[in-house]
Design a protein around this motif. Sequence first.
Motif, PDB file in Angstrom:
ATOM      1  N   LEU A 171       0.838  -1.201   0.000  1.00  0.00           N
ATOM      2  CA  LEU A 171       0.000   0.000   0.000  1.00  0.00           C
ATOM      3  C   LEU A 171       0.874   1.252   0.000  1.00  0.00           C
ATOM      4  N   LEU A 172       0.518   2.200  -0.849  1.00  0.00           N
ATOM      5  CA  LEU A 172       1.275   3.453  -0.956  1.00  0.00           C
ATOM      6  C   LEU A 172       0.552   4.611  -0.275  1.00  0.00           C
ATOM      7  N   PHE A 173       1.270   5.220   0.684  1.00  0.00           N
ATOM      8  CA  PHE A 173       0.796   6.440   1.349  1.00  0.00           C
ATOM      9  C   PHE A 173       1.937   7.449   1.373  1.00  0.00           C
ATOM     10  N   HIS A 174       1.631   8.637   1.880  1.00  0.00           N
ATOM     11  CA  HIS A 174       2.652   9.670   2.007  1.00  0.00           C
ATOM     12  C   HIS A 174       2.715  10.204   3.430  1.00  0.00           C
ATOM     13  N   GLU A 175       3.902  10.719   3.761  1.00  0.00           N
ATOM     14  CA  GLU A 175       4.077  11.372   5.058  1.00  0.00           C
ATOM     15  C   GLU A 175       3.593  12.813   4.992  1.00  0.00           C
ATOM     16  N   GLY A 176       3.518  13.435   6.148  1.00  0.00           N
ATOM     17  CA  GLY A 176       3.243  14.870   6.215  1.00  0.00           C
ATOM     18  C   GLY A 176       1.788  15.250   6.015  1.00  0.00           C
ATOM     19  N   GLN A 177       0.872  14.279   6.162  1.00  0.00           N
ATOM     20  CA  GLN A 177      -0.533  14.573   5.857  1.00  0.00           C
ATOM     21  C   GLN A 177      -1.453  14.131   6.995  1.00  0.00           C
ATOM     22  N   GLN A 178      -2.140  15.070   7.567  1.00  0.00           N
ATOM     23  CA  GLN A 178      -3.043  14.778   8.672  1.00  0.00           C
ATOM     24  C   GLN A 178      -4.128  13.766   8.266  1.00  0.00           C
ATOM     25  N   TRP A 179      -4.630  13.884   7.017  1.00  0.00           N
ATOM     26  CA  TRP A 179      -5.727  13.007   6.585  1.00  0.00           C
ATOM     27  C   TRP A 179      -5.249  11.553   6.433  1.00  0.00           C
ATOM     28  N   THR A 180      -3.987  11.398   6.092  1.00  0.00           N
ATOM     29  CA  THR A 180      -3.438  10.039   6.008  1.00  0.00           C
ATOM     30  C   THR A 180      -3.360   9.432   7.409  1.00  0.00           C
ATOM     31  N   LEU A 181      -2.884  10.229   8.354  1.00  0.00           N
ATOM     32  CA  LEU A 181      -2.819   9.773   9.747  1.00  0.00           C
ATOM     33  C   LEU A 181      -4.209   9.387  10.249  1.00  0.00           C
ATOM     34  N   GLU A 182      -5.193  10.218   9.919  1.00  0.00           N
ATOM     35  CA  GLU A 182      -6.551   9.956  10.410  1.00  0.00           C
ATOM     36  C   GLU A 182      -7.153   8.691   9.816  1.00  0.00           C
ATOM     37  N   ALA A 183      -6.761   8.370   8.595  1.00  0.00           N
ATOM     38  CA  ALA A 183      -7.297   7.177   7.944  1.00  0.00           C
ATOM     39  C   ALA A 183      -6.635   5.889   8.447  1.00  0.00           C
ATOM     40  N   LEU A 184      -5.393   6.005   8.885  1.00  0.00           N
ATOM     41  CA  LEU A 184      -4.599   4.803   9.179  1.00  0.00           C
ATOM     42  C   LEU A 184      -5.218   3.795  10.150  1.00  0.00           C
ATOM     43  N   PRO A 185      -5.764   4.236  11.293  1.00  0.00           N
ATOM     44  CA  PRO A 185      -6.333   3.229  12.200  1.00  0.00           C
ATOM     45  C   PRO A 185      -7.406   2.374  11.525  1.00  0.00           C
ATOM     46  N   ARG A 186      -8.239   2.983  10.683  1.00  0.00           N
ATOM     47  CA  ARG A 186      -9.290   2.205  10.001  1.00  0.00           C
ATOM     48  C   ARG A 186      -8.713   1.332   8.883  1.00  0.00           C
ATOM     49  N   VAL A 187      -7.686   1.836   8.209  1.00  0.00           N
ATOM     50  CA  VAL A 187      -7.038   1.026   7.168  1.00  0.00           C
ATOM     51  C   VAL A 187      -6.422  -0.225   7.808  1.00  0.00           C
ATOM     52  N   VAL A 188      -5.736  -0.024   8.918  1.00  0.00           N
ATOM     53  CA  VAL A 188      -5.092  -1.163   9.600  1.00  0.00           C
ATOM     54  C   VAL A 188      -6.147  -2.112  10.164  1.00  0.00           C
ATOM     55  N   ALA A 189      -7.239  -1.572  10.704  1.00  0.00           N
ATOM     56  CA  ALA A 189      -8.308  -2.432  11.230  1.00  0.00           C
ATOM     57  C   ALA A 189      -8.890  -3.299  10.110  1.00  0.00           C
ATOM     58  N   ALA A 190      -9.068  -2.708   8.923  1.00  0.00           N
ATOM     59  CA  ALA A 190      -9.617  -3.471   7.786  1.00  0.00           C
ATOM     60  C   ALA A 190      -8.646  -4.578   7.368  1.00  0.00           C
ATOM     61  N   ILE A 191      -7.361  -4.280   7.422  1.00  0.00           N
ATOM     62  CA  ILE A 191      -6.341  -5.295   7.083  1.00  0.00           C
ATOM     63  C   ILE A 191      -6.439  -6.453   8.083  1.00  0.00           C
ATOM     64  N   HIS A 192      -6.498  -6.118   9.348  1.00  0.00           N
ATOM     65  CA  HIS A 192      -6.589  -7.160  10.384  1.00  0.00           C
ATOM     66  C   HIS A 192      -7.903  -7.938  10.276  1.00  0.00           C
ATOM     67  N   ASP A 193      -8.990  -7.225   9.986  1.00  0.00           N
ATOM     68  CA  ASP A 193     -10.290  -7.898   9.823  1.00  0.00           C
ATOM     69  C   ASP A 193     -10.262  -8.887   8.662  1.00  0.00           C
ATOM     70  N   ALA A 194      -9.436  -8.587   7.651  1.00  0.00           N
ATOM     71  CA  ALA A 194      -9.329  -9.492   6.496  1.00  0.00           C
ATOM     72  C   ALA A 194      -8.392 -10.667   6.801  1.00  0.00           C
ATOM     73  N   GLY A 195      -7.918 -10.739   8.045  1.00  0.00           N
ATOM     74  CA  GLY A 195      -7.053 -11.857   8.436  1.00  0.00           C
ATOM     75  C   GLY A 195      -5.625 -11.685   7.969  1.00  0.00           C
ATOM     76  N   LEU A 196      -5.250 -10.440   7.676  1.00  0.00           N
ATOM     77  CA  LEU A 196      -3.908 -10.174   7.166  1.00  0.00           C
ATOM     78  C   LEU A 196      -3.062  -9.466   8.226  1.00  0.00           C
TER      79      LEU A 196
END
Length: 207
Positions: A171-196
């Motif tokens: 997965l490609l993201f960028h540093e320096g962005q508040q919106w990326t930080l805000e999305a991350l917990p849900r992105v990681v939760a979805a990854i874990h929910d998918a058993g990954l």
Amino acid sequence: MRTFVKNAVFDVFPGVLRRGPSTAKRVALTFDDGPDYMTADYLDLLDELGVPATFFLIGKRAIKRPHMVREYLRRGHQIAGHGFDHARFSKLGRRALLEQCTKTETALGGQLSGRPWVRPPHGSLDASSLVNLVTSGYTVAMWSLDAHDYDTTDPDDLVARCAPVAAGDVLLFHEGQQWTLEALPRVVAAIHDAGLECVTMHDLFAE
Ligand SMILES: [Zn+2]
């Protein structure tokens, strides 16, 4: 006339990594363009989420923040090069291209992999820059899932763009962005929910 390299080529070209094996239940989070004033926030959040990541650093920025370069490593993340000043590799001749990479390597203080890894700024590579990198001993690290976090500032968009995530995805993201930080917990939760599981890109491609 320069011809840009397509994903189909990356998938078969030796020395280029784009998508990890789909047989292991692992994915890799990657962040480009650091280090910057928000790096500490990214590292704290990743610690909270308990996941490692791979950071593709701009040499010029690494020189300004050597303590952050060490901090990525201290917290178990992988670092790799992303050009010295973010110039498009496809616009550089062989000599200028390799200079971008060696100066960045010096700023990073070396990498854990035998062959240093580099991700081209803007993902911009043409056939000659690709060949120049690989024949000079670099591994070219691309991605399979672009969150497009440079063309939205809405965390909900990012979460949606990262679904569904599949085993082997980079997965490609960028540093320096508040919106990326805000999305991350849900992105990681979805990854874990998918058993990954999230691993560094190095570990994703390790035998
Ligand atoms: Zn970049």
